[in-house]
Design a protein around this motif. Sequence first.
Motif, PDB file in Angstrom:
ATOM      1  N   ARG A   1       8.431   7.527   7.607  1.00 18.61           N
ATOM      2  CA  ARG A   1       8.886   8.883   7.924  1.00 18.61           C
ATOM      3  C   ARG A   1       8.024   9.454   9.047  1.00 18.61           C
ATOM      4  O   ARG A   1       6.945   8.941   9.349  1.00 18.61           O
ATOM      5  CB  ARG A   1       8.747   9.790   6.693  1.00 18.61           C
ATOM      6  CG  ARG A   1       7.325   9.821   6.155  1.00 18.61           C
ATOM      7  CD  ARG A   1       6.846  11.187   5.748  1.00 18.61           C
ATOM      8  NE  ARG A   1       5.398  11.169   5.721  1.00 18.61           N
ATOM      9  CZ  ARG A   1       4.654  11.579   4.710  1.00 18.61           C
ATOM     10  NH1 ARG A   1       5.213  12.063   3.641  1.00 18.61           N
ATOM     11  NH2 ARG A   1       3.338  11.531   4.787  1.00 18.61           N
TER      12      ARG A   1
ATOM     13  N   PRO B   1      -3.716   0.297  -4.132  1.00 15.21           N
ATOM     14  CA  PRO B   1      -2.506   0.454  -4.943  1.00 15.21           C
ATOM     15  C   PRO B   1      -2.687  -0.363  -6.215  1.00 15.21           C
ATOM     16  O   PRO B   1      -3.301  -1.435  -6.179  1.00 15.21           O
ATOM     17  CB  PRO B   1      -1.408  -0.130  -4.062  1.00 15.21           C
ATOM     18  CG  PRO B   1      -2.096  -0.990  -3.058  1.00 15.21           C
ATOM     19  CD  PRO B   1      -3.491  -0.484  -2.909  1.00 15.21           C
TER      20      PRO B   1
ATOM     21  N   TYR C   1      -2.268   4.843  -7.281  1.00 14.95           N
ATOM     22  CA  TYR C   1      -3.409   4.433  -6.465  1.00 14.95           C
ATOM     23  C   TYR C   1      -4.696   4.648  -7.238  1.00 14.95           C
ATOM     24  O   TYR C   1      -4.851   5.687  -7.898  1.00 14.95           O
ATOM     25  CB  TYR C   1      -3.499   5.265  -5.187  1.00 14.95           C
ATOM     26  CG  TYR C   1      -2.358   5.047  -4.235  1.00 14.95           C
ATOM     27  CD1 TYR C   1      -2.440   4.092  -3.229  1.00 14.95           C
ATOM     28  CD2 TYR C   1      -1.192   5.806  -4.335  1.00 14.95           C
ATOM     29  CE1 TYR C   1      -1.388   3.889  -2.347  1.00 14.95           C
ATOM     30  CE2 TYR C   1      -0.142   5.602  -3.463  1.00 14.95           C
ATOM     31  CZ  TYR C   1      -0.241   4.652  -2.467  1.00 14.95           C
ATOM     32  OH  TYR C   1       0.787   4.459  -1.608  1.00 14.95           O
TER      33      TYR C   1
ATOM     34  N   ARG D   1      -9.447  12.385   0.979  1.00 14.64           N
ATOM     35  CA  ARG D   1     -10.345  13.035   1.928  1.00 14.64           C
ATOM     36  C   ARG D   1     -10.913  14.336   1.374  1.00 14.64           C
ATOM     37  O   ARG D   1     -11.733  14.975   2.006  1.00 14.64           O
ATOM     38  CB  ARG D   1      -9.644  13.234   3.273  1.00 14.64           C
ATOM     39  CG  ARG D   1      -8.615  14.333   3.304  1.00 14.64           C
ATOM     40  CD  ARG D   1      -8.155  14.568   4.730  1.00 14.64           C
ATOM     41  NE  ARG D   1      -6.842  14.011   4.973  1.00 14.64           N
ATOM     42  CZ  ARG D   1      -6.392  13.671   6.173  1.00 14.64           C
ATOM     43  NH1 ARG D   1      -7.148  13.788   7.206  1.00 14.64           N
ATOM     44  NH2 ARG D   1      -5.178  13.198   6.309  1.00 14.64           N
TER      45      ARG D   1
ATOM     46  N   LEU E   1      -4.125   9.458   0.551  1.00 17.62           N
ATOM     47  CA  LEU E   1      -5.183   9.703   1.544  1.00 17.62           C
ATOM     48  C   LEU E   1      -5.554  11.176   1.591  1.00 17.62           C
ATOM     49  O   LEU E   1      -6.715  11.529   1.769  1.00 17.62           O
ATOM     50  CB  LEU E   1      -4.699   9.245   2.937  1.00 17.62           C
ATOM     51  CG  LEU E   1      -4.736   7.751   3.206  1.00 17.62           C
ATOM     52  CD1 LEU E   1      -3.962   7.418   4.479  1.00 17.62           C
ATOM     53  CD2 LEU E   1      -6.180   7.263   3.335  1.00 17.62           C
ATOM     54  N   GLU E   2      -4.535  12.025   1.438  1.00 15.77           N
ATOM     55  CA  GLU E   2      -4.783  13.457   1.468  1.00 15.77           C
ATOM     56  C   GLU E   2      -5.728  13.858   0.331  1.00 15.77           C
ATOM     57  O   GLU E   2      -6.660  14.640   0.519  1.00 15.77           O
ATOM     58  CB  GLU E   2      -3.447  14.216   1.389  1.00 15.77           C
ATOM     59  CG  GLU E   2      -3.545  15.710   1.562  1.00 15.77           C
ATOM     60  CD  GLU E   2      -4.340  16.126   2.796  1.00 15.77           C
ATOM     61  OE1 GLU E   2      -4.206  15.448   3.840  1.00 15.77           O
ATOM     62  OE2 GLU E   2      -5.112  17.097   2.693  1.00 15.77           O
TER      63      GLU E   2
ATOM     64  N   ASP F   1       6.562  -5.752 -13.567  1.00 15.98           N
ATOM     65  CA  ASP F   1       7.961  -5.551 -13.976  1.00 15.98           C
ATOM     66  C   ASP F   1       8.150  -6.031 -15.404  1.00 15.98           C
ATOM     67  O   ASP F   1       7.642  -7.075 -15.785  1.00 15.98           O
ATOM     68  CB  ASP F   1       8.894  -6.388 -13.076  1.00 15.98           C
ATOM     69  CG  ASP F   1       9.229  -5.635 -11.822  1.00 15.98           C
ATOM     70  OD1 ASP F   1       8.986  -4.416 -11.784  1.00 15.98           O
ATOM     71  OD2 ASP F   1       9.740  -6.272 -10.885  1.00 15.98           O
TER      72      ASP F   1
ATOM     73  N   MET G   1       4.080   5.910  -6.610  1.00 13.55           N
ATOM     74  CA  MET G   1       3.139   4.789  -6.657  1.00 13.55           C
ATOM     75  C   MET G   1       1.832   5.210  -7.298  1.00 13.55           C
ATOM     76  O   MET G   1       1.472   6.366  -7.240  1.00 13.55           O
ATOM     77  CB  MET G   1       2.868   4.295  -5.228  1.00 13.55           C
ATOM     78  CG  MET G   1       4.094   3.672  -4.620  1.00 13.55           C
ATOM     79  SD  MET G   1       3.823   2.507  -3.278  1.00 13.55           S
ATOM     80  CE  MET G   1       2.272   1.728  -3.589  1.00 13.55           C
TER      81      MET G   1
ATOM     82  N   ALA H   1       0.816  -1.212   0.000  1.00 12.07           N
ATOM     83  CA  ALA H   1       0.000   0.000   0.000  1.00 12.07           C
ATOM     84  C   ALA H   1       0.852   1.265   0.000  1.00 12.07           C
ATOM     85  O   ALA H   1       0.322   2.366  -0.115  1.00 12.07           O
ATOM     86  CB  ALA H   1      -0.947   0.004   1.199  1.00 12.07           C
ATOM     87  N   GLY H   2       2.168   1.125   0.146  1.00 12.51           N
ATOM     88  CA  GLY H   2       3.027   2.308   0.117  1.00 12.51           C
ATOM     89  C   GLY H   2       2.897   3.161   1.365  1.00 12.51           C
ATOM     90  O   GLY H   2       2.864   4.389   1.280  1.00 12.51           O
TER      91      GLY H   2
ATOM     92  N   ARG I   1      -1.801  11.990  13.526  1.00 15.39           N
ATOM     93  CA  ARG I   1      -1.023  10.755  13.581  1.00 15.39           C
ATOM     94  C   ARG I   1      -0.431  10.525  14.966  1.00 15.39           C
ATOM     95  O   ARG I   1      -0.343   9.403  15.432  1.00 15.39           O
ATOM     96  CB  ARG I   1       0.104  10.803  12.541  1.00 15.39           C
ATOM     97  CG  ARG I   1      -0.388  10.729  11.130  1.00 15.39           C
ATOM     98  CD  ARG I   1      -0.950   9.352  10.811  1.00 15.39           C
ATOM     99  NE  ARG I   1      -1.755   9.379   9.612  1.00 15.39           N
ATOM    100  CZ  ARG I   1      -1.267   9.337   8.389  1.00 15.39           C
ATOM    101  NH1 ARG I   1       0.025   9.238   8.205  1.00 15.39           N
ATOM    102  NH2 ARG I   1      -2.070   9.385   7.355  1.00 15.39           N
TER     103      ARG I   1
ATOM    104  N   ASP J   1       3.216   8.245  -1.922  1.00 16.95           N
ATOM    105  CA  ASP J   1       2.910   7.208  -0.943  1.00 16.95           C
ATOM    106  C   ASP J   1       1.456   7.283  -0.504  1.00 16.95           C
ATOM    107  O   ASP J   1       0.703   8.141  -0.961  1.00 16.95           O
ATOM    108  CB  ASP J   1       3.858   7.300   0.263  1.00 16.95           C
ATOM    109  CG  ASP J   1       3.808   8.665   0.924  1.00 16.95           C
ATOM    110  OD1 ASP J   1       2.701   9.207   1.069  1.00 16.95           O
ATOM    111  OD2 ASP J   1       4.881   9.192   1.286  1.00 16.95           O
ATOM    112  N   LEU J   2       1.098   6.364   0.398  1.00 14.41           N
ATOM    113  CA  LEU J   2      -0.297   6.260   0.840  1.00 14.41           C
ATOM    114  C   LEU J   2      -0.792   7.543   1.505  1.00 14.41           C
ATOM    115  O   LEU J   2      -1.945   7.926   1.333  1.00 14.41           O
ATOM    116  CB  LEU J   2      -0.435   5.074   1.807  1.00 14.41           C
ATOM    117  CG  LEU J   2      -1.861   4.753   2.281  1.00 14.41           C
ATOM    118  CD1 LEU J   2      -2.766   4.379   1.122  1.00 14.41           C
ATOM    119  CD2 LEU J   2      -1.849   3.635   3.310  1.00 14.41           C
ATOM    120  N   ASP J   3       0.060   8.215   2.261  1.00 19.03           N
ATOM    121  CA  ASP J   3      -0.378   9.446   2.915  1.00 19.03           C
ATOM    122  C   ASP J   3      -0.798  10.489   1.887  1.00 19.03           C
ATOM    123  O   ASP J   3      -1.784  11.197   2.077  1.00 19.03           O
ATOM    124  CB  ASP J   3       0.749  10.024   3.792  1.00 19.03           C
ATOM    125  CG  ASP J   3       0.831   9.302   5.127  1.00 19.03           C
ATOM    126  OD1 ASP J   3      -0.070   8.500   5.409  1.00 19.03           O
ATOM    127  OD2 ASP J   3       1.794   9.556   5.863  1.00 19.03           O
TER     128      ASP J   3
ATOM    129  N   VAL K   1      10.505  -7.777 -17.519  1.00 22.60           N
ATOM    130  CA  VAL K   1      11.695  -8.613 -17.284  1.00 22.60           C
ATOM    131  C   VAL K   1      12.505  -8.709 -18.575  1.00 22.60           C
ATOM    132  O   VAL K   1      11.930  -8.947 -19.621  1.00 22.60           O
ATOM    133  CB  VAL K   1      11.282 -10.027 -16.799  1.00 22.60           C
ATOM    134  CG1 VAL K   1      12.529 -10.860 -16.521  1.00 22.60           C
ATOM    135  CG2 VAL K   1      10.435  -9.895 -15.545  1.00 22.60           C
TER     136      VAL K   1
END
Lengths: 424, 118
Positions: A183, B111, B3, B97, B93-94, B116, B1, A178-179, A193, B88-90, B118
């Motif tokens: 940090r 995600p 999503y 919302r 999420l931002e 890949d 990533m 899920a990444g 958090r 990333d997930l944060d 190859v």
Amino acid sequence: MTAAPGTAAAALDRAAREQGGRVLATLIRHLGGDFALAEDALQDAYAEAAERWPRDGVPRNPGAWLTTAARRRAIDRLRRARGLDERVRALEALARRDGGGVHLDAPPADDDDEQLADDRLRLIFTCCHPALSPAARVALTVKTLGGLTTAQTARAFLVEPRTMEQRLTRAKAKIAAAGIPYRVPPRELLPERLAGVRAVVYLIFTEGHTASDGELLLRGELCDEAIRLGRLLRAQLPPDPETLGLLALMLLHDSRRGARADAAGRPVALADQDRLTWDGGRIAEGVALLDEALALRAPGPFQVEAAIAALHAGAPSLEETDWPQIAALYGRLLQWRPTPVVAVNRAVAIAFADGTRAGLAELDALAGERRLAGYAPLHSARAELLVRAGDAAGALAAYERAIALCGNGAQRAELERRRAELLP
Amino acid sequence: MQYALLIYADPTAMPAPDSAEGQAEYTAWMEYTQALAEAGVMRGGEALHPAPTATSVRVRDGETLTTDGPFAETKEVLTGFYLLDVPDLDAALEWARRIPSVGYGTVELRPTVVFDRV
């Protein structure tokens, strides 16, 4: 120098227990947040140490040795995997900086204290990420930051090792897929958090604090680990009144650790505890932290709970306790935490402050609420107040109800003992 | 990533398109999509026709089962999705919302699988 095999094994056990969590935190940073790879590499390093330390001697700095060895094994593992060229190159750059190999007595390179604390802090926020289930957050935090094995973590939380293994594996897979970032969250996310992290730390603490079984030693370590994590949050982040409140609360509760159970492991009620055995150092530290928190003028539930604990800790006896103040604080706490335990504690405090009848009236009102009717502590509290009010028949009925509802063996035995005292 | 933000909502909770609330939400969707585009994170996204137009397909033991309707019979149905490329997930999420229907619906984050070469 060649150490006796037993000595080397003991040194490795100690290094794993005391430094495993730190080494893992550092590895996760070196590996760009790859949790699973860091764990596998650390296991490899333990295996290598088990083979080499008895033969070559225990390194002067076992943590640094394990970090370097694990990093090298991570490179090996990545080389075997395909399609990860970029990460392998990054790792090889790391290895070159180390001089290419593992040296006994290697200097602790970039593992100075400050960097280590940063690594651990990042790791807490990853382990406590809201995208993980609460049970996974607690288990992952204890295991990775406390450096426990999966078997030890399972024992600490009273679940089967296989269950714990699955819980941890699923959580680590989710972090990677899920990444979930590795940090400390940026300022705008930090309050939310940090509240989540505090909740996990407190869960770890209460898990250890409510221990009433044979695993008391390991469960006590949960309290120690929670307090260590609380100190880390306090030292590494800008001053936060609730973080200070949490640390104060844990220290104040922990001051009574030795008095809360008798030699046979049976719980001892607050009224019967020997207050002279409470840890004065813990109490003084907790009270000082609470003062520091209150000076920041942003009240919250942990500060209120710590204030209640501080009033108990400072009282010479149960009778000479500032009950009106405690009842008022529970009323305040109820606004943040409208839970059965807070409501019942408030009613009991009212009984001490304003008389048994007033406390019973509060409890009777609570017993009328559907969601509280099946809550065992409410009925045991009622039973005790009815005894004091001289209503033996009512007390017996309340004990019966509490015993029928109680799920904890040691607590049920205690309730049965008290009920037996009422029988003619 | 990458999503996928899968947007679920109960159709009976959605404002009617010609109501004042419906117009306001329409504007909010446009502004939100614009914000994603300007941030350079949007890789795709579509609004979906209502659930009765959905068809679900499953294959069990070699047999193809085609059913009328969305896959899950819950009150909330998939109403649209965005595909985002963020670190990333944060970050995902931002963005999630801020989705206009998040107040009465649900946004599921998934995600996406990166294959890949190859």
